[in-house]
Design a protein around this motif. Sequence first.
Motif, PDB file in Angstrom:
ATOM      1  N   ALA A  67       0.824  -1.213   0.000  1.00 20.54           N
ATOM      2  CA  ALA A  67       0.000   0.000   0.000  1.00 20.54           C
ATOM      3  C   ALA A  67       0.853   1.256   0.000  1.00 20.54           C
ATOM      4  N   ALA A  68       2.095   1.155   0.489  1.00 18.28           N
ATOM      5  CA  ALA A  68       2.987   2.316   0.536  1.00 18.28           C
ATOM      6  C   ALA A  68       4.418   1.844   0.701  1.00 18.28           C
ATOM      7  N   PHE A  69       5.339   2.703   0.323  1.00 17.87           N
ATOM      8  CA  PHE A  69       6.760   2.461   0.527  1.00 17.87           C
ATOM      9  C   PHE A  69       7.309   3.597   1.375  1.00 17.87           C
ATOM     10  N   VAL A  70       7.833   3.259   2.551  1.00 15.19           N
ATOM     11  CA  VAL A  70       8.383   4.256   3.462  1.00 15.19           C
ATOM     12  C   VAL A  70       9.895   4.272   3.316  1.00 15.19           C
ATOM     13  N   LEU A  71      10.424   5.430   2.952  1.00 13.46           N
ATOM     14  CA  LEU A  71      11.850   5.578   2.674  1.00 13.46           C
ATOM     15  C   LEU A  71      12.510   6.418   3.759  1.00 13.46           C
ATOM     16  N   GLY A  98       7.603   9.254   3.854  1.00 10.24           N
ATOM     17  CA  GLY A  98       8.523   9.148   4.973  1.00 10.24           C
ATOM     18  C   GLY A  98       7.819   9.213   6.308  1.00 10.24           C
ATOM     19  N   ASP A  99       8.612   9.255   7.376  1.00  8.16           N
ATOM     20  CA  ASP A  99       8.025   9.191   8.714  1.00  8.16           C
ATOM     21  C   ASP A  99       7.213  10.434   9.065  1.00  8.16           C
ATOM     22  N   VAL A 100       7.610  11.598   8.562  1.00  7.64           N
ATOM     23  CA  VAL A 100       6.834  12.811   8.852  1.00  7.64           C
ATOM     24  C   VAL A 100       5.449  12.715   8.216  1.00  7.64           C
ATOM     25  N   LEU A 145       8.543  17.472  21.081  1.00  9.31           N
ATOM     26  CA  LEU A 145       9.612  18.024  20.243  1.00  9.31           C
ATOM     27  C   LEU A 145      10.313  16.899  19.496  1.00  9.31           C
ATOM     28  N   GLY A 146      10.407  16.994  18.164  1.00 11.36           N
ATOM     29  CA  GLY A 146      11.065  15.924  17.430  1.00 11.36           C
ATOM     30  C   GLY A 146      11.353  16.286  15.990  1.00 11.36           C
ATOM     31  N   GLY A 147      11.606  15.249  15.187  1.00 12.82           N
ATOM     32  CA  GLY A 147      11.957  15.440  13.788  1.00 12.82           C
ATOM     33  C   GLY A 147      13.457  15.474  13.591  1.00 12.82           C
ATOM     34  N   ASN A 148      13.892  16.328  12.684  1.00 10.58           N
ATOM     35  CA  ASN A 148      15.293  16.395  12.295  1.00 10.58           C
ATOM     36  C   ASN A 148      16.209  16.843  13.434  1.00 10.58           C
ATOM     37  N   ILE A 149      15.661  17.361  14.502  1.00  9.62           N
ATOM     38  CA  ILE A 149      16.455  17.830  15.635  1.00  9.62           C
ATOM     39  C   ILE A 149      17.069  16.666  16.419  1.00  9.62           C
ATOM     40  N   SER A 170      13.819  18.562   7.682  1.00  2.93           N
ATOM     41  CA  SER A 170      14.832  18.757   6.655  1.00  2.93           C
ATOM     42  C   SER A 170      14.170  18.729   5.287  1.00  2.93           C
ATOM     43  N   SER A 171      14.887  19.175   4.284  1.00  2.00           N
ATOM     44  CA  SER A 171      14.346  19.120   2.926  1.00  2.00           C
ATOM     45  C   SER A 171      14.045  17.683   2.521  1.00  2.00           C
ATOM     46  N   TYR A 172      14.862  16.739   2.989  1.00  2.00           N
ATOM     47  CA  TYR A 172      14.628  15.331   2.662  1.00  2.00           C
ATOM     48  C   TYR A 172      13.288  14.857   3.221  1.00  2.00           C
ATOM     49  N   GLN A 173      12.979  15.278   4.441  1.00  2.00           N
ATOM     50  CA  GLN A 173      11.722  14.862   5.073  1.00  2.00           C
ATOM     51  C   GLN A 173      10.518  15.500   4.388  1.00  2.00           C
TER      52      GLN A 173
END
Length: 463
Positions: A67-71, A98-100, A145-149, A170-173
């Motif tokens: 159903a989806a591909f998570v990279l 992605g995860d975001v 608080l989370g993510g690229n930090i 990030s730009s990738y996310q």
Amino acid sequence: MIPVTTFKGRKVALFGLGGSGLATAEALVAGGAEVTVWDDNPDSVAKAAAAGLLTSDLRHVDWHSFAAFVLSPGVPLTHPKPHWSVDLARKAGVEVIGDVELFVRERRAHAPDCPFIAITGTNGKSTTTALIAHILKESGRDTQLGGNIGTAVLTLDPPKAGRFYVVECSSYQIDLAPTLNPTAGILLNLTPDHLDRHGTIQHYADIKERLVAGSGTAVVGVDDSFSSLIADRVERAGAKVVRISRRHALADGLYAEGSRLMRAEGGTSALFADLAGIQTLRGGHNAQNAAAAVAACLAVGVEEKAIVSGLRSFPGLKHRMQPVATKGEVVFVNDSKATNADAAAPALSSYERIYWIAGGLPKEGGITSLTPFFPRVVKAYLIGEAAPAFAATLGETVPYEISGTLDKAVAHAAADAARDEQGPSAVMLSPACASFDQYKNFEVRGDAFVGHVAAIEGVTMLI
């Protein structure tokens, strides 16, 4: 953990088994998805299998069943060329996310009105993210608080009414989050970066634009041409835009006049807060970060008084222009995160008299670009492999010594600063180098600096 229920009962493929990849796989499993994971690193695959995850080489699976591909955001999506797993997913018509994006879908499914602030930009993301989270926590709000930090977004507590999320992106996310829709989205600035992964500055800017284009309130720094044009486009599309600037007065928005943060509306400006005396928010770059934080916090309903209080009590971000101790009129500053010349510039621009500890594993270009800040340097203390090259650049312009190691540099700089009778000064570790010649990473280097400072007789530690 945030169980990813939006793929319950469906099959999902996942590639990239670093820390965030493992956390994402576990969140998908917890939400009821059937997850198949893989990585190009056999050790990572073995670790995932030991954790009970289903591993299978994604070159040899039925992609049409997913159903989806998570990279993982660390894996190339477009440039220099798509990873082989991306090609296989696209060939089968499987969406790549992605995860975001998984977080965004969980929020939308379970608590669409819980406040969500997303932050991006080439520089200043982490400080702005940490500052916003600090203001929210200090005001008594349930804050995640989370993510690229550094904290994977799916390891946070699940969305619920009244819970605030502050996520660095990030730009990738962003590139892997097609339905990103924060309550308030921040784009601080844009300069050429990560072009090996995005091809052109325009493609990089287009990705960053997606974050604010989908925001309830778009907070955009307008001191560079790319971001200024983005603010105009997003506004024309009907979004609410709050412009911020560290360089220019604005008719509407938030801008800095030196240390003063001004709030403008309809051409009329009023002082919102004065950053003078806040050691952790020194410099024009931090005035921009603070303006963005103020705008975002106002957008999610934080009271002005609480915001000003949060600015004043902000402890700073570890290893980033972090005041760690004082002795008399000397402040000791840990800027170990400054692993190249551009990263060292903000700290060097923020103090008038600097006893500068620099060096390590040199980067291309050395410290030549920092020449405009040399008049602020009383003396330099050079360490690591870069010491001879840095000495040659400093030449006869800046007094220096080749200290060799950090402990000697701290001791000598502290002694020299203690004898300085010309006003306040800073003993600053802002290496403009990687750490790998003498330390495992910049965090270990920064902690070593703090340890050496703590051993100085008579210092008052701030952390």
